[in-house]
Design a protein around this motif. Structure first.
Motif, short mmCIF file in Angstrom:
data_model
loop_
_atom_site.label_atom_id
_atom_site.label_comp_id
_atom_site.label_asym_id
_atom_site.label_seq_id
_atom_site.Cartn_x
_atom_site.Cartn_y
_atom_site.Cartn_z
N LYS A 274 15.03 -10.99 2.24
CA LYS A 274 14.06 -9.86 2.75
C LYS A 274 14.48 -8.48 2.76
O LYS A 274 15.86 -8.47 2.39
CB LYS A 274 13.80 -10.27 4.34
N GLN A 275 13.54 -7.58 2.53
CA GLN A 275 14.02 -5.99 2.71
C GLN A 275 14.37 -5.60 3.93
O GLN A 275 13.85 -5.87 4.84
CB GLN A 275 12.89 -5.29 1.93
N LEU A 276 15.65 -4.90 3.87
CA LEU A 276 15.91 -4.12 5.22
C LEU A 276 15.20 -2.96 5.05
O LEU A 276 15.10 -2.28 4.21
CB LEU A 276 17.57 -3.51 5.01
N VAL A 277 14.35 -2.64 6.40
CA VAL A 277 13.05 -1.57 6.36
C VAL A 277 14.04 -0.66 6.80
O VAL A 277 14.23 -0.10 7.86
CB VAL A 277 12.11 -2.33 7.11
N ASN B 253 11.49 5.46 10.20
CA ASN B 253 11.59 3.84 10.67
C ASN B 253 12.66 3.25 10.12
O ASN B 253 13.01 3.00 9.17
CB ASN B 253 10.30 3.44 9.84
N ASN B 254 13.77 2.95 11.35
CA ASN B 254 14.96 2.29 10.86
C ASN B 254 14.94 0.96 11.43
O ASN B 254 15.96 0.72 12.16
CB ASN B 254 15.99 3.27 11.78
N TYR B 255 14.01 0.41 11.19
CA TYR B 255 13.72 -1.09 11.72
C TYR B 255 15.08 -1.94 11.04
O TYR B 255 15.24 -2.99 11.74
CB TYR B 255 12.46 -1.73 11.20
N PHE B 256 15.66 -1.60 9.91
CA PHE B 256 16.70 -2.29 9.48
C PHE B 256 17.76 -2.72 10.68
O PHE B 256 18.45 -3.65 10.49
CB PHE B 256 17.21 -1.68 8.29
N ARG B 257 17.88 -1.53 11.47
CA ARG B 257 19.12 -1.83 12.40
C ARG B 257 18.51 -3.20 13.45
O ARG B 257 19.38 -3.80 13.83
CB ARG B 257 19.20 -0.74 13.33
N GLU B 258 17.42 -3.08 13.95
CA GLU B 258 16.72 -4.05 14.34
C GLU B 258 17.10 -5.60 14.07
O GLU B 258 17.26 -6.76 14.45
CB GLU B 258 15.36 -3.95 15.26
N GLN B 259 16.71 -5.50 12.51
CA GLN B 259 16.83 -6.83 11.95
C GLN B 259 18.14 -7.28 11.86
O GLN B 259 18.38 -8.50 11.96
CB GLN B 259 16.19 -6.44 10.33
N ASP C 120 19.35 -10.98 13.46
CA ASP C 120 19.95 -11.88 12.37
C ASP C 120 21.64 -12.15 12.34
O ASP C 120 22.00 -12.91 12.47
CB ASP C 120 19.39 -11.45 11.25
N PHE C 121 22.08 -10.98 12.94
CA PHE C 121 23.76 -10.75 12.54
C PHE C 121 24.23 -10.56 13.87
O PHE C 121 25.21 -9.58 13.99
CB PHE C 121 24.00 -10.18 11.35
N LYS C 122 24.13 -11.28 14.81
CA LYS C 122 25.03 -10.72 16.08
C LYS C 122 26.39 -11.32 15.93
O LYS C 122 26.76 -12.47 15.54
CB LYS C 122 24.41 -11.60 17.18
N CYS C 123 27.38 -10.70 16.57
CA CYS C 123 28.59 -10.92 16.49
C CYS C 123 29.43 -10.22 17.69
O CYS C 123 29.27 -9.10 17.70
CB CYS C 123 29.41 -10.47 15.02
N GLU C 124 30.53 -10.87 18.22
CA GLU C 124 31.15 -10.07 19.15
C GLU C 124 32.19 -9.16 18.75
O GLU C 124 32.42 -8.28 19.62
CB GLU C 124 31.98 -11.45 19.89
N THR C 125 32.57 -9.21 17.55
CA THR C 125 33.37 -8.03 17.15
C THR C 125 32.63 -6.54 16.65
O THR C 125 33.07 -5.77 16.25
CB THR C 125 34.20 -8.58 15.87
N ILE C 126 31.16 -6.92 16.89
CA ILE C 126 30.36 -5.71 16.21
C ILE C 126 29.81 -5.00 17.60
O ILE C 126 28.98 -5.91 18.19
CB ILE C 126 29.50 -6.37 15.09
N GLU D 214 23.33 0.46 16.46
CA GLU D 214 22.35 1.63 16.50
C GLU D 214 22.62 2.80 15.62
O GLU D 214 21.84 3.76 15.48
CB GLU D 214 22.60 2.26 18.11
N ASN D 215 23.91 3.14 15.29
CA ASN D 215 24.16 4.29 14.54
C ASN D 215 24.44 3.88 12.74
O ASN D 215 24.79 4.64 12.27
CB ASN D 215 25.49 4.66 14.87
N LEU D 216 24.02 2.49 12.57
CA LEU D 216 24.17 2.07 11.29
C LEU D 216 23.39 2.98 10.34
O LEU D 216 22.31 3.16 10.60
CB LEU D 216 23.93 0.78 10.99
N ALA D 217 23.91 3.67 9.37
CA ALA D 217 23.42 4.30 8.20
C ALA D 217 22.67 3.46 6.81
O ALA D 217 23.31 2.40 6.71
CB ALA D 217 24.30 5.42 7.58
#
Length: 408
Positions: free
Chosen positions: A145-148, A162-168, A172-178, A184-187
């Motif tokens: 899938k495209q990161l939107v 539209n920074n929907y890629f952060r929500e994607q 899909d990629f939850k991790c306790e170290t992140i 929220e600030n990912l570029a």
């Protein structure tokens, strides 16, 4: 000497392509029958994602062509990997003149070769096409899938994102170290996304090793460049031919320091060069004249300046340690306390002119050994040193033999 230099540069530039070597490197491809075929692939270090490639089979010198219609995957060992995928892609432009007013992505189905950046449980892909740069992802065996990320217009030409890629990624990629803040600030940038995918994969597998290119590219050179110059100079006055003087060719030395910024695509074949160079030219010429008593006028030139060529260079690799190149430059010139004086035979002054140089062009060709030692022939076209005078013109041209030693 100038004509000899120009002829040499012309012949060398015309023949550079014929002497350059097409680089085929170890790689592979997977065909429609899922057969993996080892081969030699022409590695173009693609800036834009390719739609095909050239290759040679082992022991065969014939160059064959393959394209996206028949190839599922191909790669150059240790350097790059591309996979074919049918994806939904939003090609919305970032140019304000044609920017969409729609917030949501406007997808089209396309079959593309995607470049694999990070491969693991979470895989990151890149698609480059001119001004379009899009990232795609896959979670384990899910579809790609495209990161939107989309810029769009709101109201009277206000730009929103539209920074929907952060929500994607959060879904899909939850991790306790992140942390939440990292999502929220990912570029939407290559380095930032690569760092995120590496961190996520290591979170799921402590033994994860990134497939990033191991070879570090040399993208900057600083070179000291002394040179031997053969210079020609002439003056012309539209009001009196007394001052039309063609000075004898002059040989002198000068010194430059070249800064080179190499582009990271296309196998480092292209670069931008900037080379401030100190030059000093001093000469004189006597011309017969019926205007002045004594029958002669003497032209004296005392000219010193900092030349600043800014240009583009292209390399042709012959082997790992030797390459040839051609470059073209736009030359600025900054003169300092420089004059042209004309005196009569009795020593009295007939004219005194301050030098204010115009711009010019330069072409050059040469070779480089082990990224350290270089030799270049360069010709700077004639530039006017009397650009601040209406009735005066001049032409200052230089052919140079340049040695170079790179410190970085």
């Amino acid at each position: 000497m100038k004509k000899l230099f120009i002829l040499f540069i012309f012949l060398l530039v015309c023949n550079l392509q014929s002497y350059s070597q097409i680089i085929f490197e170890n790689g592979y491809f997977i065909n429609e029958n899922n057969q993996k075929i080892n081969c030699l692939i022409e590695n173009q270090d693609w800036k834009n994602n390719p739609t095909g490639f050239n290759y040679k089979l082992d022991g065969n010198q014939n160059i064959l062509a393959a394209d996206i219609k028949t190839i599922k995957e191909f790669g150059v060992n240790g350097q790059s990997k591309f996979v074919r995928a049918l994806v939904k892609i939003d090609r919305s432009t970032t140019k304000i003149e044609t920017m969409s007013r729609e917030k949501n992505p406007e997808f089209n189905d396309e079959k593309l070769f995607l470049k694999v950046l990070i491969e693991g449980n979470a895989t990151l892909y890149l698609y480059d096409d001119g001004n379009l740069r899009s990232f795609f992802y896959k979670n384990n065996d899910s579809e790609i899938k495209q990161l939107v990320y989309k810029m769009y217009l709101v109201g009277n030409y206000s730009i929103a994102k539209n920074n929907y890629f952060r929500e994607q990624l959060f879904i899909d990629f939850k991790c306790e170290t992140i942390s939440q803040k990292e999502y929220e600030n990912l570029a939407y940038e290559k380095k930032a996304l690569e760092k995120f995918f590496i961190k996520y994969n290591k979170c799921n597998d402590p033994n994860f090793v990134s497939n990033e290119t191991k070879k570090k590219k040399d993208l900057f050179n600083l070179t000291i460049r002394p040179r031997l110059n053969s210079t020609s100079f002439s003056t012309n006055n539209s009001m009196s031919d007394t001052f039309d003087i063609k000075f004898d060719s002059n040989t002198n030395v000068s010194l430059g320091v070249e800064t080179e910024f190499i582009f990271s695509f296309n196998k480092n074949k292209w670069s931008i060069i900037v080379e401030p160079t100190y030059q000093y030219y001093k000469t004189e010429k006597t011309k017969e004249s019926s205007v002045y008593l004594g029958g002669e006028v003497i032209g004296k030139v005392d000219y010193k300046s900092i030349e600043l060529p800014i240009g583009l260079r292209h390399y042709f690799f012959l082997n790992d340690g030797f390459k040839i190149f051609a470059n073209a430059s736009f030359v600025f010139d900054f003169s300092s306390q420089s004059k042209i004086k004309f005196t009569r035979n009795d020593g009295s002054e007939a004219n005194s002119l301050d030098i204010k140089s115009g711009t010019g062009f330069g072409i050059g060709a040469g070779c480089k050994l082990k990224d350290k030692y270089s030799l270049e022939f360069r010709y700077l076209t004639g530039r006017n040193l009397l650009s601040n005078y209406v009735t005066w013109k001049s032409s200052f041209a230089t052919a140079s033999l340049i040695l170079g030693y790179s410190f970085f």
